[in-house]
Design a protein around this motif. Structure first.
Motif, PDB file in Angstrom:
ATOM      1  N   ASP A  85       0.931  -1.187   0.101  1.00 14.89           N
ATOM      2  CA  ASP A  85      -0.059   0.101   0.077  1.00 14.89           C
ATOM      3  C   ASP A  85       0.946   1.215   0.064  1.00 14.89           C
ATOM      4  O   ASP A  85       1.785   1.103   0.520  1.00 14.89           O
ATOM      5  CB  ASP A  85      -0.912   0.136   1.204  1.00 14.89           C
ATOM      6  N   THR A  86       0.262   2.191  -0.572  1.00 13.42           N
ATOM      7  CA  THR A  86       1.236   3.515  -0.772  1.00 13.42           C
ATOM      8  C   THR A  86       0.351   4.739  -0.262  1.00 13.42           C
ATOM      9  O   THR A  86      -0.873   4.849  -0.198  1.00 13.42           O
ATOM     10  CB  THR A  86       1.789   3.782  -2.190  1.00 13.42           C
ATOM     11  N   SER A  87       0.938   5.742   0.244  1.00 15.19           N
ATOM     12  CA  SER A  87       0.132   6.787   0.725  1.00 15.19           C
ATOM     13  C   SER A  87       0.620   8.189  -0.066  1.00 15.19           C
ATOM     14  O   SER A  87       1.595   8.179  -0.576  1.00 15.19           O
ATOM     15  CB  SER A  87       0.751   7.212   2.215  1.00 15.19           C
ATOM     16  N   ALA A  88      -0.560   8.994  -0.213  1.00 14.31           N
ATOM     17  CA  ALA A  88      -0.340  10.090  -0.870  1.00 14.31           C
ATOM     18  C   ALA A  88       0.133  11.256   0.124  1.00 14.31           C
ATOM     19  O   ALA A  88      -0.049  11.212   1.497  1.00 14.31           O
ATOM     20  CB  ALA A  88      -1.701  10.655  -1.622  1.00 14.31           C
ATOM     21  N   PRO A  89       0.566  12.395  -0.325  1.00  9.90           N
ATOM     22  CA  PRO A  89       0.970  13.427   0.393  1.00  9.90           C
ATOM     23  C   PRO A  89      -0.351  14.045   1.291  1.00  9.90           C
ATOM     24  O   PRO A  89      -0.196  14.428   2.492  1.00  9.90           O
ATOM     25  CB  PRO A  89       1.374  14.748  -0.408  1.00  9.90           C
ATOM     26  N   ASP A  90      -1.492  13.699   0.707  1.00  9.98           N
ATOM     27  CA  ASP A  90      -2.840  14.389   1.540  1.00  9.98           C
ATOM     28  C   ASP A  90      -3.457  13.119   2.610  1.00  9.98           C
ATOM     29  O   ASP A  90      -4.171  13.375   3.304  1.00  9.98           O
ATOM     30  CB  ASP A  90      -3.924  14.371   0.529  1.00  9.98           C
ATOM     31  N   GLY A  91      -2.363  12.127   2.639  1.00  4.41           N
ATOM     32  CA  GLY A  91      -2.749  10.978   3.650  1.00  4.41           C
ATOM     33  C   GLY A  91      -3.646   9.958   3.169  1.00  4.41           C
ATOM     34  O   GLY A  91      -3.730   9.066   3.929  1.00  4.41           O
TER      35      GLY A  91
END
Length: 476
Positions: free
Chosen positions: A231-237
């Motif tokens: 899983d990956t996270s974006a800068p906005d969470g």
């Protein structure tokens, strides 16, 4: 890349059984015989006998002899009234005859007879029909069924083949009953290959309805280009599920009354602890995969597309099936034969393809691939933000100075050459670009438009101008 998943038939998963609803196809004969035409009208067809009117005529009186003399004297009539002797008759008495009784005519009797015969015929035929149906109707269960059964529809299965699968799995009582019910809904012809959550001992009609319900479809996995294992996270969470999470979700089905899934931890353990050759890693990738970090060794080997995950399988079995399908698609793309022409191994081309997938939109992919090859050929570091963010499980266009300074095999700002593994699932267009890059002198590129379009440069000053343009356009 649209990849059809494995279509081998899934064994049924037994569950408890229950009765289900009535068989489709059984009909009730029409009852129009008893009233079709009706009984004839007696007032029109009967023959009426003429009524005879009786009229009373004059009553004649015979003279009688006197008992004492021979002279004529007064005489009396039959009624006892004395007459005048003049010979006149008494007035006649008129009597009205009673009306004659009507008897049924031939037409009326014929209508009643035909009606009785019709009713009898309908009763006899109806009884015979139901007797025939009871003796010849296909066996069928009643009701919606119960328990959990997962069945597999294979690619190219006919309706009869699906019926045989359902019968052998205990879902329907007979193929014939299923075919009878399927004829009532032509949508059954559009049932797609894959796994379906069914119930045991369903009526044929209920089984058809369930197969047509989108909620019944289980085991479908879609991998998109650019998705990585974790899983990956974006800068906005926000969090985007990785390939392992997607596989885990696709493996879920109801078995023995409870939801059953292969967990992400089980998949990760199977990847790290099982010999890569046993998992089905192709021979041309085996050496590099064996040397990679065990928890990342399958990165990029599951290409984008649609797969079928068989519920009830172990983590190892699931990965083996997915790798078999993906490997076939990879080799069909020409990556093995085309890599030699590029002067790289097939696995290295797969790594380059993953970089192209992450760095450029489709129209720019051939130029992005050329920049990578030019830098590799010149011994320059690739300096790609996507490789820096990969081990951080971060989805972002840019990197921080701190992250770029962190050493590691995936930091292409600090380490020359290719990363040890792909960094995402590379799609068909990215692989094609890696096998046939656009000719050109470029060594730099930057996304300079808000739609993702890149600007390419040969020299660093040109690149610096493109970066300024990108900022001006609000591209990042």
């Amino acid at each position: 890349m649209d990849i059809d998943g494995p279509t081998t038939r899934l064994r049924s998963v037994p569950g408890s059984s229950v009765p289900g609803s009535g068989g489709a196809g059984s009909g009730v004969p029409g009852s129009g015989g008893a009233g079709a035409g009706g009984a004839p009208d007696a007032g029109h067809d009967a023959e009426t006998a003429p009524i005879r009117i009786a009229r009373a005529g004059p009553v004649r009186h015979e003279p009688t002899a006197s008992s004492g003399s021979g002279s004529s004297g007064s005489a009396s009539d039959d009624s006892g009234n004395s007459g005048s002797g003049s010979g006149d008759d008494a007035p006649p008495t008129r009597r009205r005859a009673a009306p004659a009784r009507r008897s049924p005519g031939r037409g009326q009797r014929r209508g009643v007879l035909l009606l009785a015969v019709a009713v009898l015929l309908v009763a006899v035929l109806g009884g015979a029909y139901y007797l025939f149906r009871s003796l010849t109707a296909a066996p069928d269960f009643d009701g919606p069924g119960e328990g959990d059964v997962v069945v597999q529809v294979a690619d190219g299965d006919s309706t009869a083949a699906i019926g045989r699968t359902l019968e052998s799995s205990g879902v329907v009582a007979s193929v014939a009953a299923f075919l009878d019910a399927a004829r009532e809904d032509e949508r059954i012809l559009g049932v797609q290959p894959g796994s379906y959550q069914m119930r045991a001992r369903m009526s044929a009609a209920a089984a058809v309805e369930r197969l047509l319900d989108p909620e019944a479809r289980v085991g479908q996995l879609e991998i998109r280009g650019g998705v990585q294992l974790d899983d990956t996270s974006a800068p906005d969470g926000t969090v985007a599920p990785g390939v392992l999470s997607l596989i885990s979700r696709a493996s879920c089905a109801r078995l023995d009354g409870a939801e059953s899934c292969v967990s992400v931890d089980d998949l990760r353990a199977a990847m790290a602890e099982t010999d890569p050759a046993e998992l089905g890693v192709p021979s041309w990738a085996l050496e590099a995969v064996s040397a990679a970090d065990p928890v990342r060794r399958l990165e990029g080997l599951l290409v984008p597309g649609v797969y079928e995950v068989e519920p009830g399988r172990s983590a190892v079995e699931v990965l083996q099936a997915l790798l078999a399908t993906s490997t076939a698609q990879l080799e069909a793309s020409g990556i093995v034969s085309g890599a030699a022409a590029m002067g790289y191994t097939p696995y290295e081309v797969l790594v380059i393809s993953s970089l192209v997938e992450k760095e450029g939109i489709t129209p720019d992919m051939p130029e992005v691939a050329r920049v990578i090859y030019n830098r590799l050929g010149a011994g320059q570091r690739l300096e790609l933000d996507s490789t820096v963010n990969y081990p951080l499980d971060l989805q972002a266009l840019r990197t921080t100075a701190e992250d770029r300074a962190r050493p590691g095999p995936y930091n292409s700002y600090a380490t020359a050459g290719l990363p040890p593994t792909p960094i995402a699932a590379a799609g068909r267009d990215a692989i094609a670009a890696a096998l046939a890059p656009e000719p050109g002198p470029w060594f730099f590129f930057v996304r300079c438009q808000t739609d993702g379009t890149s600007c390419f440069a040969e020299t660093f000053p040109e690149h610096t101008a493109n970066v300024a343009l990108a900022r001006e356009n609000g591209a990042f």
